[in-house]
Scaffold this motif. Structure first.
Motif, PDB file in Angstrom:
ATOM      1  N   ASP A 108     -34.982  22.281 -26.398  1.00 29.45           N
ATOM      2  CA  ASP A 108     -35.251  20.962 -26.962  1.00 29.45           C
ATOM      3  C   ASP A 108     -36.076  21.060 -28.241  1.00 29.45           C
ATOM      4  O   ASP A 108     -35.929  20.236 -29.145  1.00 29.45           O
ATOM      5  CB  ASP A 108     -35.960  20.078 -25.928  1.00 29.45           C
ATOM      6  N   ALA A 109     -36.946  22.065 -28.310  1.00 29.03           N
ATOM      7  CA  ALA A 109     -37.746  22.256 -29.525  1.00 29.03           C
ATOM      8  C   ALA A 109     -36.890  22.758 -30.679  1.00 29.03           C
ATOM      9  O   ALA A 109     -37.002  22.272 -31.811  1.00 29.03           O
ATOM     10  CB  ALA A 109     -38.889  23.225 -29.254  1.00 29.03           C
ATOM     11  N   ILE A 110     -36.000  23.725 -30.394  1.00 31.19           N
ATOM     12  CA  ILE A 110     -35.260  24.332 -31.499  1.00 31.19           C
ATOM     13  C   ILE A 110     -34.187  23.414 -32.057  1.00 31.19           C
ATOM     14  O   ILE A 110     -33.645  23.686 -33.123  1.00 31.19           O
ATOM     15  CB  ILE A 110     -34.654  25.713 -31.120  1.00 31.19           C
ATOM     16  N   ASP A 111     -33.904  22.295 -31.387  1.00 31.48           N
ATOM     17  CA  ASP A 111     -33.016  21.298 -31.980  1.00 31.48           C
ATOM     18  C   ASP A 111     -33.604  20.775 -33.287  1.00 31.48           C
ATOM     19  O   ASP A 111     -32.876  20.290 -34.149  1.00 31.48           O
ATOM     20  CB  ASP A 111     -32.794  20.132 -31.014  1.00 31.48           C
ATOM     21  N   TYR A 112     -34.923  20.895 -33.436  1.00 33.53           N
ATOM     22  CA  TYR A 112     -35.601  20.381 -34.628  1.00 33.53           C
ATOM     23  C   TYR A 112     -36.117  21.476 -35.549  1.00 33.53           C
ATOM     24  O   TYR A 112     -36.720  21.177 -36.579  1.00 33.53           O
ATOM     25  CB  TYR A 112     -36.766  19.470 -34.204  1.00 33.53           C
ATOM     26  N   VAL A 113     -35.902  22.734 -35.199  1.00 30.08           N
ATOM     27  CA  VAL A 113     -36.450  23.802 -36.045  1.00 30.08           C
ATOM     28  C   VAL A 113     -35.432  24.883 -36.381  1.00 30.08           C
ATOM     29  O   VAL A 113     -35.760  25.846 -37.050  1.00 30.08           O
ATOM     30  CB  VAL A 113     -37.675  24.482 -35.379  1.00 30.08           C
ATOM     31  N   THR A 140     -27.965  29.629 -35.307  1.00 29.75           N
ATOM     32  CA  THR A 140     -28.945  30.177 -34.385  1.00 29.75           C
ATOM     33  C   THR A 140     -28.808  29.569 -33.001  1.00 29.75           C
ATOM     34  O   THR A 140     -28.917  30.242 -31.981  1.00 29.75           O
ATOM     35  CB  THR A 140     -30.371  29.914 -34.916  1.00 29.75           C
ATOM     36  N   MET A 141     -28.537  28.257 -32.975  1.00 29.67           N
ATOM     37  CA  MET A 141     -28.573  27.518 -31.725  1.00 29.67           C
ATOM     38  C   MET A 141     -27.286  27.589 -30.929  1.00 29.67           C
ATOM     39  O   MET A 141     -27.283  27.423 -29.718  1.00 29.67           O
ATOM     40  CB  MET A 141     -28.866  26.033 -32.006  1.00 29.67           C
ATOM     41  N   GLY A 142     -26.152  27.763 -31.602  1.00 27.93           N
ATOM     42  CA  GLY A 142     -24.876  27.709 -30.903  1.00 27.93           C
ATOM     43  C   GLY A 142     -24.428  26.287 -30.634  1.00 27.93           C
ATOM     44  O   GLY A 142     -23.532  26.042 -29.847  1.00 27.93           O
ATOM     45  N   LYS A 143     -25.074  25.333 -31.270  1.00 25.90           N
ATOM     46  CA  LYS A 143     -24.638  23.944 -31.214  1.00 25.90           C
ATOM     47  C   LYS A 143     -25.045  23.321 -32.533  1.00 25.90           C
ATOM     48  O   LYS A 143     -25.755  23.922 -33.339  1.00 25.90           O
ATOM     49  CB  LYS A 143     -25.273  23.195 -30.038  1.00 25.90           C
ATOM     50  N   ASP A 145     -27.889   9.768 -39.967  1.00 26.50           N
ATOM     51  CA  ASP A 145     -27.292  10.631 -40.987  1.00 26.50           C
ATOM     52  C   ASP A 145     -28.201  11.827 -41.263  1.00 26.50           C
ATOM     53  O   ASP A 145     -29.282  11.972 -40.678  1.00 26.50           O
ATOM     54  CB  ASP A 145     -26.957   9.855 -42.260  1.00 26.50           C
ATOM     55  N   ASP A 146     -27.780  12.701 -42.160  1.00 27.89           N
ATOM     56  CA  ASP A 146     -28.516  13.938 -42.406  1.00 27.89           C
ATOM     57  C   ASP A 146     -29.919  13.686 -42.930  1.00 27.89           C
ATOM     58  O   ASP A 146     -30.865  14.397 -42.570  1.00 27.89           O
ATOM     59  CB  ASP A 146     -27.741  14.820 -43.394  1.00 27.89           C
ATOM     60  N   ALA A 147     -30.067  12.670 -43.774  1.00 27.84           N
ATOM     61  CA  ALA A 147     -31.393  12.355 -44.310  1.00 27.84           C
ATOM     62  C   ALA A 147     -32.313  11.867 -43.198  1.00 27.84           C
ATOM     63  O   ALA A 147     -33.511  12.196 -43.176  1.00 27.84           O
ATOM     64  CB  ALA A 147     -31.270  11.298 -45.407  1.00 27.84           C
ATOM     65  N   ASP A 148     -31.773  11.098 -42.267  1.00 29.04           N
ATOM     66  CA  ASP A 148     -32.570  10.630 -41.127  1.00 29.04           C
ATOM     67  C   ASP A 148     -33.015  11.796 -40.260  1.00 29.04           C
ATOM     68  O   ASP A 148     -34.168  11.853 -39.809  1.00 29.04           O
ATOM     69  CB  ASP A 148     -31.763   9.637 -40.286  1.00 29.04           C
ATOM     70  N   PHE A 149     -32.090  12.728 -40.018  1.00 26.15           N
ATOM     71  CA  PHE A 149     -32.457  13.892 -39.211  1.00 26.15           C
ATOM     72  C   PHE A 149     -33.534  14.718 -39.909  1.00 26.15           C
ATOM     73  O   PHE A 149     -34.484  15.193 -39.269  1.00 26.15           O
ATOM     74  CB  PHE A 149     -31.231  14.754 -38.918  1.00 26.15           C
ATOM     75  N   ALA A 150     -33.405  14.872 -41.233  1.00 32.15           N
ATOM     76  CA  ALA A 150     -34.417  15.613 -41.990  1.00 32.15           C
ATOM     77  C   ALA A 150     -35.783  14.938 -41.859  1.00 32.15           C
ATOM     78  O   ALA A 150     -36.814  15.616 -41.727  1.00 32.15           O
ATOM     79  CB  ALA A 150     -34.010  15.705 -43.454  1.00 32.15           C
ATOM     80  N   HIS A 151     -35.801  13.602 -41.877  1.00 28.98           N
ATOM     81  CA  HIS A 151     -37.066  12.878 -41.708  1.00 28.98           C
ATOM     82  C   HIS A 151     -37.617  13.094 -40.303  1.00 28.98           C
ATOM     83  O   HIS A 151     -38.836  13.271 -40.124  1.00 28.98           O
ATOM     84  CB  HIS A 151     -36.851  11.388 -41.980  1.00 28.98           C
ATOM     85  N   ALA A 152     -36.726  13.090 -39.305  1.00 28.50           N
ATOM     86  CA  ALA A 152     -37.156  13.331 -37.925  1.00 28.50           C
ATOM     87  C   ALA A 152     -37.789  14.708 -37.791  1.00 28.50           C
ATOM     88  O   ALA A 152     -38.819  14.870 -37.121  1.00 28.50           O
ATOM     89  CB  ALA A 152     -35.967  13.194 -36.977  1.00 28.50           C
ATOM     90  N   VAL A 153     -37.193  15.701 -38.437  1.00 30.07           N
ATOM     91  CA  VAL A 153     -37.748  17.057 -38.406  1.00 30.07           C
ATOM     92  C   VAL A 153     -39.146  17.067 -39.005  1.00 30.07           C
ATOM     93  O   VAL A 153     -40.076  17.692 -38.460  1.00 30.07           O
ATOM     94  CB  VAL A 153     -36.823  18.035 -39.163  1.00 30.07           C
ATOM     95  N   THR A 154     -39.322  16.363 -40.120  1.00 29.07           N
ATOM     96  CA  THR A 154     -40.644  16.271 -40.750  1.00 29.07           C
ATOM     97  C   THR A 154     -41.668  15.653 -39.799  1.00 29.07           C
ATOM     98  O   THR A 154     -42.803  16.140 -39.674  1.00 29.07           O
ATOM     99  CB  THR A 154     -40.562  15.433 -42.036  1.00 29.07           C
ATOM    100  N   VAL A 200     -43.498  19.882 -31.976  1.00 27.67           N
ATOM    101  CA  VAL A 200     -42.773  21.118 -31.672  1.00 27.67           C
ATOM    102  C   VAL A 200     -43.740  22.189 -31.190  1.00 27.67           C
ATOM    103  O   VAL A 200     -43.486  22.877 -30.197  1.00 27.67           O
ATOM    104  CB  VAL A 200     -41.979  21.608 -32.903  1.00 27.67           C
ATOM    105  N   ASP A 201     -44.869  22.328 -31.879  1.00 25.86           N
ATOM    106  CA  ASP A 201     -45.865  23.327 -31.465  1.00 25.86           C
ATOM    107  C   ASP A 201     -46.302  23.099 -30.024  1.00 25.86           C
ATOM    108  O   ASP A 201     -46.425  24.043 -29.237  1.00 25.86           O
ATOM    109  CB  ASP A 201     -47.089  23.265 -32.381  1.00 25.86           C
ATOM    110  N   ASP A 202     -46.546  21.833 -29.685  1.00 25.27           N
ATOM    111  CA  ASP A 202     -47.034  21.537 -28.340  1.00 25.27           C
ATOM    112  C   ASP A 202     -45.934  21.670 -27.299  1.00 25.27           C
ATOM    113  O   ASP A 202     -46.205  22.032 -26.146  1.00 25.27           O
ATOM    114  CB  ASP A 202     -47.654  20.138 -28.301  1.00 25.27           C
TER     115      ASP A 202
END
Length: 341
Positions: free
Chosen positions: A229-234, A239-242, A282-291, A299-301
């Motif tokens: 679940d963490a690596i979906d955002y990092v 790397t992920m296979g999805k 969209d991709d920009a939204d996902f990029a914002h979510a990652v931020t 993610v660290d926690d």
């Protein structure tokens, strides 16, 4: 007995990158026999069944769950052969759930390849999943142990409950962390636990060893899913296979999102509400979510929680004497957590 604290993270206690290779090498001969059972039992006079099943079964998965059955048997010095068919049954249960999951989630990529439902359609994927479930129960019945049948059939039921729980929790911004842990405990950890526990049953070991292997598998499974679940955002699709961001676009309230939402500003929370409802995908939204998940340390926690459950898995092995199997099973935990680094 005091617990040994291991350095679970990007490098293991030996100062090298943790790997599944020790476990793969440990069970290689047994896995060849398991693969022979899998190949034999996925056959059918209906050509589409082995074609579709083979697409996923031969699709590059690590075979983590059957390997855990085999490694647990080695840990217990079991010298019989019952665990080969049961490890195949475990893999069939897992594969069936993946086929069904991809239909439910509408996924396009699995282990870096196009999903079966994208190639053959949803009806075929569901029905072949049902076929593999049936094959798994045939293998359990052939083993002849009611206890094994109870453990694996219960795991199958709990997995289904977990998937339904996750389905009803989708796009719920108010999902509590406790319910999230219930979901991953059911949809992922229960099969890890069962895969390990059945080895103690066939080896006729005491209940305490069954419970220890169950705890090892269960905690490893939770750690494994937390990292997923963490690596979906990092991470990226290679790397992920999805597809990166699949969980985000499907409105899944995974722990990184739960933490980021709880810690966010009013504007951040407004974004998450829209995203979880499927209005910001969209991709920009996902990029914002990652931020947002990174800046909130969500993610660290999440990875810190994974290390916690990983340590619990390692501690559960404390009742067993030192051996190559025990070392390999410990390193498998270290590897499961280190995938995110």
């Amino acid at each position: 007995m005091s617990a040994t604290v291991h350095n679970i993270g990007p490098r293991n206690g030996r100062g090298t990158d943790p790997s599944l290779e020790p476990m793969i090498a440990l069970v290689a001969a047994d896995m060849n026999l398991v693969n022979a059972v899998i190949l034999d039992r996925m056959q059918s006079q209906i050509p589409l069944i082995p074609e579709l099943a083979g697409h996923l079964i031969a699709g590059g998965g690590k075979r983590m769950r059957p390997m855990l059955t085999l490694a647990s048997a080695r840990l217990l010095d079991y010298s019989g052969a019952r665990h080969h068919r049961l490890a195949a049954a475990v893999e069939f249960i897992h594969t069936a759930t993946l086929l069904h999951d991809d239909v439910v989630d509408g996924s396009d990529l699995r282990r870096g390849k196009r999903t079966a439902n994208l190639i053959w359609g949803n009806p075929a994927s569901v029905l072949v999943g049902d076929f593999l479930f049936s094959r798994s129960f045939e293998l359990m019945v052939e083993d002849g142990s009611l206890k094994v049948l109870k453990i694996l059939s219960n795991a199958s039921a709990v997995i289904a409950e977990g998937e339904v729980n996750q389905l009803t929790a989708a796009r719920r911004i108010d999902l509590a962390e406790e319910r999230y842990l219930e979901i991953i405990g059911a949809k992922t950890a229960v099969l890890f636990a069962a895969a390990c526990r059945i080895a103690a049953v066939v080896a006729e070991r005491p209940e305490s060893e069954e419970a220890a292997l169950d705890a090892y598998g269960r905690n490893l499974g939770i750690a494994f899913q937390l990292v997923d679940d963490a690596i979906d955002y990092v991470s990226d699709a290679g790397t992920m296979g999805k597809d990166a961001g699949d969980d985000f676009r499907e409105g899944k309230m995974t722990l990184p999102v739960i933490l980021a939402y709880a810690r966010g500003s009013e504007a951040d929370r407004a974004f998450w509400k829209e995203a979880v409802l499927g209005r910001r995908t969209d991709d920009a939204d996902f990029a914002h979510a990652v931020t947002l998940v990174r800046s909130s340390r969500a993610v660290d926690d999440t990875l810190a929680r994974a290390r916690h459950y990983g340590q619990r898995a390692i501690d559960a092995l404390g009742i067993f004497p030192a051996s190559a199997a025990k070392d390999a099973m410990i390193e498998a935990v270290e590897f499961a957590v280190a995938r995110a680094y």
